[in-house]
Design a protein around this motif. Structure first.
Motif, PDB file in Angstrom:
ATOM      1  N   VAL A   1       0.831  -1.202   0.000  1.00 45.58           N
ATOM      2  CA  VAL A   1       0.000   0.000   0.000  1.00 45.58           C
ATOM      3  C   VAL A   1       0.867   1.255   0.000  1.00 45.58           C
ATOM      4  CG1 VAL A   1      -0.147   0.068   2.528  1.00 45.58           C
ATOM      5  CG2 VAL A   1      -1.939   1.174   1.168  1.00 45.58           C
ATOM      6  N   LYS A   2       0.372   2.278  -0.623  1.00 43.91           N
ATOM      7  CA  LYS A   2       0.945   3.620  -0.520  1.00 43.91           C
ATOM      8  C   LYS A   2      -0.136   4.494   0.099  1.00 43.91           C
ATOM      9  CE  LYS A   2       3.363   7.188  -3.210  1.00 43.91           C
ATOM     10  NZ  LYS A   2       2.497   8.374  -3.019  1.00 43.91           N
ATOM     11  N   TYR A   3       0.134   5.013   1.293  1.00 41.66           N
ATOM     12  CA  TYR A   3      -0.866   5.740   2.072  1.00 41.66           C
ATOM     13  C   TYR A   3      -0.589   7.230   2.014  1.00 41.66           C
ATOM     14  CZ  TYR A   3      -4.611   4.853   5.507  1.00 41.66           C
ATOM     15  OH  TYR A   3      -5.820   4.714   6.137  1.00 41.66           O
ATOM     16  N   SER A   4      -1.608   8.011   1.684  1.00 42.22           N
ATOM     17  CA  SER A   4      -1.433   9.461   1.696  1.00 42.22           C
ATOM     18  C   SER A   4      -1.064   9.913   3.104  1.00 42.22           C
ATOM     19  CB  SER A   4      -2.730  10.157   1.261  1.00 42.22           C
ATOM     20  OG  SER A   4      -2.652  11.553   1.484  1.00 42.22           O
ATOM     21  N   LEU A   5      -0.013  10.721   3.220  1.00 38.43           N
ATOM     22  CA  LEU A   5       0.468  11.152   4.528  1.00 38.43           C
ATOM     23  C   LEU A   5      -0.002  12.555   4.892  1.00 38.43           C
ATOM     24  CD1 LEU A   5       4.090   9.686   4.357  1.00 38.43           C
ATOM     25  CD2 LEU A   5       2.016   8.647   5.299  1.00 38.43           C
ATOM     26  N   GLY A   6      -0.892  13.106   4.082  1.00 39.30           N
ATOM     27  CA  GLY A   6      -1.493  14.396   4.409  1.00 39.30           C
ATOM     28  C   GLY A   6      -2.724  14.201   5.277  1.00 39.30           C
TER      29      GLY A   6
ATOM     30  N   ILE B   1      -2.712   7.729  14.113  1.00 36.48           N
ATOM     31  CA  ILE B   1      -1.584   8.218  13.308  1.00 36.48           C
ATOM     32  C   ILE B   1      -0.408   7.251  13.390  1.00 36.48           C
ATOM     33  CG2 ILE B   1       0.135  10.060  13.134  1.00 36.48           C
ATOM     34  CD1 ILE B   1      -2.116  11.991  14.088  1.00 36.48           C
ATOM     35  N   GLN B   2      -0.183   6.716  14.578  1.00 40.72           N
ATOM     36  CA  GLN B   2       0.927   5.778  14.755  1.00 40.72           C
ATOM     37  C   GLN B   2       0.729   4.510  13.924  1.00 40.72           C
ATOM     38  OE1 GLN B   2       3.726   6.612  16.716  1.00 40.72           O
ATOM     39  NE2 GLN B   2       4.510   4.927  15.471  1.00 40.72           N
ATOM     40  N   LYS B   3      -0.519   4.072  13.777  1.00 40.57           N
ATOM     41  CA  LYS B   3      -0.808   2.895  12.960  1.00 40.57           C
ATOM     42  C   LYS B   3      -0.328   3.108  11.519  1.00 40.57           C
ATOM     43  CE  LYS B   3      -3.328   0.257  15.840  1.00 40.57           C
ATOM     44  NZ  LYS B   3      -2.930  -1.128  16.230  1.00 40.57           N
ATOM     45  N   ILE B   4      -0.559   4.313  10.995  1.00 37.81           N
ATOM     46  CA  ILE B   4      -0.141   4.604   9.622  1.00 37.81           C
ATOM     47  C   ILE B   4       1.382   4.653   9.530  1.00 37.81           C
ATOM     48  CG2 ILE B   4      -0.236   6.310   7.756  1.00 37.81           C
ATOM     49  CD1 ILE B   4      -3.050   7.033   8.758  1.00 37.81           C
ATOM     50  N   ALA B   5       2.029   5.269  10.520  1.00 32.63           N
ATOM     51  CA  ALA B   5       3.493   5.307  10.544  1.00 32.63           C
ATOM     52  C   ALA B   5       4.068   3.896  10.640  1.00 32.63           C
ATOM     53  CB  ALA B   5       3.982   6.153  11.715  1.00 32.63           C
TER      54      ALA B   5
ATOM     55  N   VAL C   1       7.350  -0.399  10.816  1.00 31.64           N
ATOM     56  CA  VAL C   1       7.227  -1.655  11.570  1.00 31.64           C
ATOM     57  C   VAL C   1       6.757  -2.794  10.674  1.00 31.64           C
ATOM     58  CG1 VAL C   1       6.057  -2.814  13.489  1.00 31.64           C
ATOM     59  CG2 VAL C   1       6.761  -0.413  13.718  1.00 31.64           C
ATOM     60  N   ASP C   2       5.663  -2.552   9.953  1.00 30.00           N
ATOM     61  CA  ASP C   2       5.085  -3.600   9.105  1.00 30.00           C
ATOM     62  C   ASP C   2       5.807  -3.737   7.767  1.00 30.00           C
ATOM     63  OD1 ASP C   2       2.981  -4.009  11.036  1.00 30.00           O
ATOM     64  OD2 ASP C   2       2.029  -2.180  10.260  1.00 30.00           O
ATOM     65  N   HIS C   3       6.468  -2.677   7.330  1.00 28.81           N
ATOM     66  CA  HIS C   3       7.220  -2.657   6.064  1.00 28.81           C
ATOM     67  C   HIS C   3       6.344  -2.983   4.849  1.00 28.81           C
ATOM     68  CE1 HIS C   3      10.766  -2.254   8.534  1.00 28.81           C
ATOM     69  NE2 HIS C   3      10.536  -3.416   9.118  1.00 28.81           N
ATOM     70  N   VAL C   4       5.127  -2.447   4.852  1.00 26.58           N
ATOM     71  CA  VAL C   4       4.225  -2.680   3.727  1.00 26.58           C
ATOM     72  C   VAL C   4       3.974  -1.414   2.919  1.00 26.58           C
ATOM     73  CG1 VAL C   4       3.073  -4.612   4.877  1.00 26.58           C
ATOM     74  CG2 VAL C   4       2.153  -2.288   5.145  1.00 26.58           C
ATOM     75  N   ALA C   5       4.508  -0.292   3.385  1.00 27.77           N
ATOM     76  CA  ALA C   5       4.313   0.992   2.704  1.00 27.77           C
ATOM     77  C   ALA C   5       5.661   1.692   2.572  1.00 27.77           C
ATOM     78  CB  ALA C   5       3.342   1.872   3.482  1.00 27.77           C
ATOM     79  N   PRO C   6       5.859   2.445   1.507  1.00 24.96           N
ATOM     80  CA  PRO C   6       7.131   3.139   1.325  1.00 24.96           C
ATOM     81  C   PRO C   6       7.316   4.283   2.302  1.00 24.96           C
ATOM     82  CG  PRO C   6       5.578   3.802  -0.375  1.00 24.96           C
ATOM     83  CD  PRO C   6       4.924   2.687   0.390  1.00 24.96           C
TER      84      PRO C   6
ATOM     85  N   TRP D   1       6.525   9.934  10.292  1.00 25.76           N
ATOM     86  CA  TRP D   1       6.600   9.067   9.107  1.00 25.76           C
ATOM     87  C   TRP D   1       8.018   8.541   8.904  1.00 25.76           C
ATOM     88  CZ3 TRP D   1       1.880   8.903   9.640  1.00 25.76           C
ATOM     89  CH2 TRP D   1       0.991   9.938   9.458  1.00 25.76           C
ATOM     90  N   LEU D   2       9.011   9.336   9.269  1.00 20.24           N
ATOM     91  CA  LEU D   2      10.408   8.913   9.119  1.00 20.24           C
ATOM     92  C   LEU D   2      10.865   8.003  10.252  1.00 20.24           C
ATOM     93  CD1 LEU D   2      11.905  12.331   7.956  1.00 20.24           C
ATOM     94  CD2 LEU D   2      11.664  10.259   6.557  1.00 20.24           C
ATOM     95  N   GLY D   3      10.012   7.793  11.246  1.00 18.45           N
ATOM     96  CA  GLY D   3      10.346   6.909  12.353  1.00 18.45           C
ATOM     97  C   GLY D   3      11.247   7.526  13.402  1.00 18.45           C
ATOM     98  N   LYS D   4      11.396   8.846  13.367  1.00 18.17           N
ATOM     99  CA  LYS D   4      12.281   9.518  14.319  1.00 18.17           C
ATOM    100  C   LYS D   4      11.582   9.858  15.626  1.00 18.17           C
ATOM    101  CE  LYS D   4      15.285  11.473  10.736  1.00 18.17           C
ATOM    102  NZ  LYS D   4      15.840  12.729  10.148  1.00 18.17           N
TER     103      LYS D   4
END
Length: 473
Positions: A233-238, A272-276, A281-286, A446-449
């Motif tokens: 999946v590619k999830y809109s981050l806006g 929001i954390q689920k999307i991040a 974590v899940d490595h299913v989205a770029p 989104w960057l995991g920081k």
């Protein structure tokens, strides 16, 4: 940059605010009065001639959009001019990223258009008396009734002052490559809100559709998260991407009473954390960096870089132009199914010499019958009857149309119409200012920081001065 376009808009909004005093002084109507002095005027009170008169009228109209949208608008202009031979429309197509800057320059130079597409910055223009109050325009026109429109389709800058309803609507949408699902032996997304995937079900499907360079999936031993060939999946981050999930989890942009920053509350940060986690974590989205090399949604699905995309329904038009076997499903949920319509509105500047004609052109463009092609792929109607009358539904939502795949009426039209709540963009006061802080903070998530909780808590004091409640509820 993740937020390049939205940050540019915020920057340009600041420019808009700095120009406001100049604009107010420069804008004038045909009697030489300043724009703000006509705040209670309606077109019938200020126009020098009614529609159908012999007076030749020229209107300047500024808008943005894709080549397809540009052509549809040009066709609509021709149709309006045919019905109104004395009116000529000068259509000025301006790319979205440059729109506000050029519009500000036109207004500051006393060359404002008569009518224009608009973004959320229109509310500040309304507060400064630069544009007509839509409620005033409706008073003398029985053909327009507020109850005819979608419940939350209004842009208000005060309780009884509005920049109008949506010109047309769009909504968050889950789109997918049907062949990729078939090849993976996975059932496609459900189309009914009551059957929506839970978040865990959604992640499980995304993992089956994510493949590294060695053909392994995220849960396989030896999966290489640094070399992924195909993302699930590619999830809109806006905000239009994360807000449906926030709402689904019982959160909101602001607290229920509108006095607190809602995105820092547990219900919001958890969503929001689920999307991040899809990324880190899940490595299913770029990641944002990886996503920068992945094409726009239609091309990404066609090239099989991703199997699903959660983004705006406006992408349906581009998808309809491909030979891709694609489909739409309802959004995944955490608790309840909630989503929203959003969209811009047409604004009429008070400096126009022909407000009556501008008002008629505005009504013409917001009637789906006059731009039906755009409502068959790019846009969705903003009038309730187009969601309730079978004959009208067939005109724009028939699944025989290229831009309306099987399941569209359930997954997009019905699910949104029956589960809509206000969009934060046209509901939250000072949304632009708040979002200018939220966007960069979420980049770190989104960057995991940082965690979503950390990032939103850190900006709480920064956005607090802008939290002034809502317009629509």
């Amino acid at each position: 940059m993740i937020r390049k376009r939205l940050r540019t808009l915020s920057l340009l909004t600041a420019l808009s605010l700095s120009l406001v005093s100049v604009v107010t002084a420069c804008g004038s109507n045909e009697n030489g009065n300043s724009g703000s002095s006509a705040s209670s005027s309606s077109p019938s009170a200020t126009t020098s001639g009614a529609m159908g008169s012999k007076e030749n009228v020229k209107l300047k109209f500024t808008y943005w959009g894709s080549p397809q949208e540009k052509k549809a608008i040009e066709d609509a202009i021709k149709a309006f001019e045919k019905q109104n031979p004395n009116v000529k429309i000068e259509g000025l197509h301006i790319p979205g990223d440059d729109f506000l800057q050029k519009l500000n320059a036109m207004v500051a130079g006393n060359e404002a258009p008569d009518i224009s597409y608009s973004g959320s910055w229109k509310l500040k223009m309304g507060e400064e008396g630069l544009i007509y109050n839509f409620n005033d325009l409706m008073k003398d026109d029985p053909s327009i009734k507020k109850d005819d429109y979608l419940t939350y389709a209004w842009w208000n800058w005060d309780k009884d002052k509005s920049a109008g309803p949506f010109q047309a609507s769009v909504t968050p949408s889950l789109m997918y490559n049907a062949d990729m699902f078939k090849d993976a032996g996975v059932n496609p997304p459900p189309t009914k809100a009551e059957d929506a995937w839970t978040w865990d079900e959604f992640v499980a499907v995304a993992k089956k559709l994510t493949i590294d360079q060695n053909g392994k999936h995220p849960d396989d031993p030896g999966f290489d998260s640094k070399n992924i060939k195909q993302y699930g999946v590619k999830y809109s981050l806006g905000w239009n991407g994360y807000m449906p999930l926030v709402l689904s989890n019982g959160g909101d942009y602001l607290s229920a009473d509108g006095t607190e920053f809602g995105l820092s509350k547990p219900e919001a940060t958890a969503a929001i954390q689920k999307i991040a986690d899809l990324i880190n974590v899940d490595h299913v989205a770029p990641s944002p960096v990886q996503a920068s090399s992945i094409p726009a949604p239609a091309t990404a699905l066609q090239s099989k870089k991703v199997a699903m995309v959660v983004d705006g329904s406006w992408n349906h038009l581009d998808l309809s132009k491909t030979k891709l076997n694609w489909g739409v499903g309802v959004l995944p949920i955490l608790k309840d199914y909630k989503t929203f319509f959003h969209g811009g509105s047409l604004v009429i500047f008070k400096s126009t010499k022909h407000p009556k004609e501008a008002w008629e052109f505005s009504k013409f463009l917001t009637d789906p019958n006059n731009v039906l092609e755009m409502h068959q792929g790019l846009w969705m109607p903003q009038l309730k009857k187009w969601y309730e009358d079978p004959a009208l539904i067939k005109k724009w939502a028939s699944e025989e149309l290229p831009g309306r795949p099987a399941g569209f009426q359930e997954a997009v039209m019905k699910s949104t119409y029956e589960h809509e709540v206000p969009s934060p963009e046209n509901n939250v006061k000072n949304f632009v200012e708040i979002d200018a802080a939220v966007g960069p903070a979420l980049d770190q998530v989104w960057l995991g920081k940082k965690t979503a909780e950390q990032a939103m808590k850190e900006i709480e004091s920064k956005v607090k001065p802008f939290v002034k409640g809502t317009y629509l509820k």
